[in-house]
Design an enzyme around this catalytic site. Structure first.
Site, PDB file in Angstrom:
ATOM      1  N   GLU A  54       8.909   6.233   0.985  1.00 50.50           N
ATOM      2  CA  GLU A  54       8.819   5.778  -0.394  1.00 50.50           C
ATOM      3  C   GLU A  54       7.614   6.447  -1.019  1.00 50.50           C
ATOM      4  O   GLU A  54       6.518   6.407  -0.468  1.00 50.50           O
ATOM      5  CB  GLU A  54       8.603   4.258  -0.462  1.00 50.50           C
ATOM      6  CG  GLU A  54       9.876   3.458  -0.343  1.00 50.50           C
ATOM      7  CD  GLU A  54       9.603   1.958  -0.402  1.00 50.50           C
ATOM      8  OE1 GLU A  54      10.473   1.210   0.046  1.00 50.50           O
ATOM      9  OE2 GLU A  54       8.516   1.552  -0.879  1.00 50.50           O
ATOM     10  N   ASP A  65       1.697  -4.946  -8.228  1.00 52.65           N
ATOM     11  CA  ASP A  65       0.949  -4.427  -7.080  1.00 52.65           C
ATOM     12  C   ASP A  65      -0.419  -5.070  -6.949  1.00 52.65           C
ATOM     13  O   ASP A  65      -1.065  -5.426  -7.935  1.00 52.65           O
ATOM     14  CB  ASP A  65       0.794  -2.908  -7.198  1.00 52.65           C
ATOM     15  CG  ASP A  65       2.089  -2.200  -6.882  1.00 52.65           C
ATOM     16  OD1 ASP A  65       2.571  -2.348  -5.748  1.00 52.65           O
ATOM     17  OD2 ASP A  65       2.633  -1.524  -7.772  1.00 52.65           O
ATOM     18  N   TYR A 180      15.984  -4.062  -0.656  1.00 55.64           N
ATOM     19  CA  TYR A 180      14.564  -4.224  -0.372  1.00 55.64           C
ATOM     20  C   TYR A 180      14.226  -5.695  -0.548  1.00 55.64           C
ATOM     21  O   TYR A 180      14.193  -6.197  -1.663  1.00 55.64           O
ATOM     22  CB  TYR A 180      13.759  -3.357  -1.349  1.00 55.64           C
ATOM     23  CG  TYR A 180      12.270  -3.253  -1.063  1.00 55.64           C
ATOM     24  CD1 TYR A 180      11.490  -4.373  -0.786  1.00 55.64           C
ATOM     25  CD2 TYR A 180      11.627  -2.015  -1.091  1.00 55.64           C
ATOM     26  CE1 TYR A 180      10.138  -4.276  -0.540  1.00 55.64           C
ATOM     27  CE2 TYR A 180      10.258  -1.904  -0.858  1.00 55.64           C
ATOM     28  CZ  TYR A 180       9.527  -3.043  -0.585  1.00 55.64           C
ATOM     29  OH  TYR A 180       8.173  -2.942  -0.357  1.00 55.64           O
TER      30      TYR A 180
END
Lengths: 279, 406
Positions: A54, A65, A180
């Site tokens: 990734e 994040d 995911y």
């Protein structure tokens, strides 16, 4: 087989299944800490044991994040990263590796600013296999997921612990490559996931999809990664790898000698642990 | 057809997915999506519930002090020598700005949803103070995220929030201003999905926030309409408001959008000038993009990286604008102009001296436009400007800008 990205992700998960082992998905941010160093890390990842790569598309405002990956974006942008340079990294990588899948991960605005059609054309040409766009939930992703599928670029969806049964059906519709699963309700690099929870979650997802399942967010150590792949098809490690980059910079932010080896050593430890997890 | 794009009504939006034309939407991580949908469902039920509306109205009256007056600024009108100027005096609200209106609405919704912890982002600190205030009023713990740079220039508001029992968490990432505070709040929300309600400070963020905050703020425009009808027996000709995210502007404009005779101007912060690169004018100097849960006009570079905004007014210092404003601009219903730091300072000084009202630097931008526009209109015309905040919080910033040592 070159050019089109069709099939690299499927081929990789088929090979993993044949070997009877789980896979390791590694995340680094494109251009972190600088273009050359990042290219060197990329070139070594598969050899160190990464099964899927990734590559983060740097963004000024990475809302999902944690501090480690946000800092990686800041470093990359300060060193001149751009979407074009990110795609250059993929093209360079493809010259020597036509098998390891590359998934671009990031936020929608830099893609939108580049232009959706041009971005997908250039990404397909560079050898990108999949996209994970964190801030495009299924309600908003049609303008990108449809055109991506036409170019055989998988649109990979994120599934969260908060995604209820009704949302799973929506999430798995037109989802490609793999699923995911976000191990924790939180941001990347947050404190460790409760591994038994991910086992249950993976079982819940398996009942709804035939796609391989990768689990990420909060997977920090070789032990965490091994625990995840006892039920999941792959473990995703991001912040912990990016942190190895941060730890090997000098005060001016330049890479110290040995940075690339140290990062790849850590990836090697993760890979070994993942390979032996079911043994 | 003269104008195929002209909608039948300007008040029908957003559509059920939260879009105003191409703007708005719900661009959030999957972790947040179920929460955002839950807020929407709860809000849709609450806004139809007479008990919820009655409680909101009661707090507006008895806690906030509404209705705020519509004040005829006689000396300013004479000084400018044109249109008759009225101020909608939301600076007289409890906490000193319009932000309390949507803070009350949102905390009532949080309570209705059984949430036990409040978070908010703040730029100037006005929304943080408003949120800390309502959290204290209802006994909920409150964490306010604030950019380190904003904490320095708005120290009095930081202290106010602490007095009110809120935790003010400094945000040191990015430009250390409002956009970074919003990133931090979204991260906190993602990490505390079980118990936390995010009180957003403007008409931005994922649907339903832009519509919800607008609805709570529309009390401003509804009152102004009634008050001007009483004072003048007719609708105003012109509305003016400053715009960062756009909550006070949409609050005033909203109830007038379908009154075709009413012109509207929103004033962005031009900072050191639109050509200087140091401004906060998203419509004048930005282009469409996606940030903080919605598609709207954003200040960004060619690569889609969000740029830092600049304004002397911390409350306008945001690189985006509410999606409904982006849409109102695209259909031409509202005119978007800008005023510089310097023009805002001149307006700030003028109003203090001529009307005995020290305005916040945010509405001082609106006043700068009034000073340009009013003299060009004849004395039969009526203008209403939203005086959405008072200037006590800004006296240190202004003193510094004027070179005065306190």
């Amino acid at each position: 087989m070159s050019g089109s990205g069709k099939g690299r992700i499927e081929a990789r998960f088929a090979a993993l299944a044949a070997e009877g082992r789980g896979g390791l998905v590694t995340f680094i941010t494109a251009g972190d800490p600088d273009h050359q160093t990042c290219a060197a890390i990329l070139a070594g990842l598969a050899g160190a044991g990464a099964d899927i790569i990734e590559l983060g598309m740097p963004f000024s405002d990475p809302m999902a994040d944690g501090p480690a990956i946000e800092a990686a974006s800041v470093r990359a942008l300060a060193a001149g990263a751009s979407m074009k340079r990110t795609l250059d990294l993929v093209s360079e990588f493809r010259k020597s590796d036509d098998a390891t899948p590359i998934v671009l991960m990031g936020y929608f605005n830099p893609v939108y600013a580049y232009g959706i059609e041009s971005f997908l054309d250039d990404a397909a040409r560079a050898g990108v296999d999949g996209l994970i766009i964190v801030d495009l939930p299924p309600e908003e992703d049609a303008e990108l997921s449809g055109p991506a599928a036409k170019r055989d670029i998988h649109f990979i969806r994120l599934v969260a612990p908060t995604s209820g049964a009704a949302r799973l059906k929506l999430l798995f519709k037109d989802c490609g490559g793999f699923v995911y699963y976000i191990a924790i309700a939180g941001i990347t690099g947050a404190s460790g996931a409760a591994i038994t929870d991910t086992d249950d979650a993976v079982a819940r997802l398996r009942a709804e999809t035939k796609l391989p399942i990768a689990v990420g967010f909060g997977i920090k150590t070789p032990g965490d990664a091994a625990a995840v792949v006892r039920s999941a098809d792959a473990a995703v490690v991001g912040s912990a790898i990016v942190q190895r980059i941060a730890e090997n910079l000098d005060d001016a932010g330049r890479p110290r000698p040995g940075l690339v080896d140290k990062v790849l050593d850590f990836v090697g430890q993760l890979a070994e642990s993942v390979r032996n997890a079911r043994g | 057809m003269a104008n195929a794009d002209k909608p039948n009504s300007y008040t029908a939006g957003p559509d059920e997915d939260g879009h105003f034309g191409i703007f708005g939407g719900r661009y959030v991580a999957e972790t947040l999506m179920p929460l955002v949908l839950e807020v929407e469902e709860a809000y849709n039920a609450a806004r139809r519930d007479p008990a919820f509306i009655a409680e909101f109205d009661d707090l507006m009256k008895n806690y906030v002090g509404r209705p705020s007056p519509l004040y005829f600024a006689e000396r300013l009108t004479k000084h400018l020598g044109g249109a008759k100027i009225y101020f909608k005096r939301d600076e007289l609200n409890h906490t000193g700005a319009h932000k309390i209106n949507h803070a009350i609405g949102q905390i009532l919704l949080a309570l209705r949803m059984g949430r036990t912890r409040i978070i908010a982002e703040t730029g100037a600190g006005q929304h943080g103070v408003a949120t800390a205030t309502v959290a204290a009023r209802f006994g909920l713990p409150c964490t306010v995220f604030m950019g380190e740079r904003d904490m320095k220039r708005q120290a009095p508001n930081v202290f106010r929030m602490k007095l009110l029992g809120a935790e003010v968490r400094p945000v040191s990432s990015g430009s250390k201003t409002l956009k970074d505070a919003m990133n931090a709040a979204l991260r906190d929300w993602v990490s505390n999905v079980e118990d936390t309600f995010y009180i957003i400070g403007t008409v931005a963020g994922p649907h339903p926030y832009p519509a919800m905050v607008r609805d709570f703020q529309s009390v401003i425009g509804r009152e102004a309409k009634e008050q001007i009808m009483e004072a003048e027996g007719r609708l105003p000709d012109h509305l003016v408001a400053c715009i960062g995210g756009g909550s006070n502007a949409i609050g005033l404009f909203g109830p007038f959008l379908d009154d075709e005779s009413v012109a509207m101007t929103a004033v962005e912060a031009a900072g050191k000038g639109l050509d200087s690169g140091a401004h906060a004018a998203s419509i004048a100097g930005g282009r469409p993009g996606v940030l903080h849960g919605n598609r709207t006009f954003l200040l960004q570079n060619d690569d889609g990286q969000i740029q830092e905004a600049h304004s002397i007014s911390a409350g306008l210092d945001y690189p985006g604008i509410g999606p409904e404003h982006a849409w109102l601009n695209s259909v031409g219903r509202v005119k978007y102009v800008s005023a510089t730091d310097e023009e805002a300072l001149a307006a700030f000084s003028l109003l203090s001296r001529i009307e005995g009202i020290i305005p916040a630097l945010e509405p001082a931008h609106a006043l700068a436009e009034v000073m340009r526009a009013a003299p060009r209109l004849d004395s039969g015309k009526i203008m209403i400007m939203n005086l959405c905040g008072r200037g006590d919080k800004d006296i240190f910033t202004v003193a510094e800008a004027l070179g005065v040592e306190l």
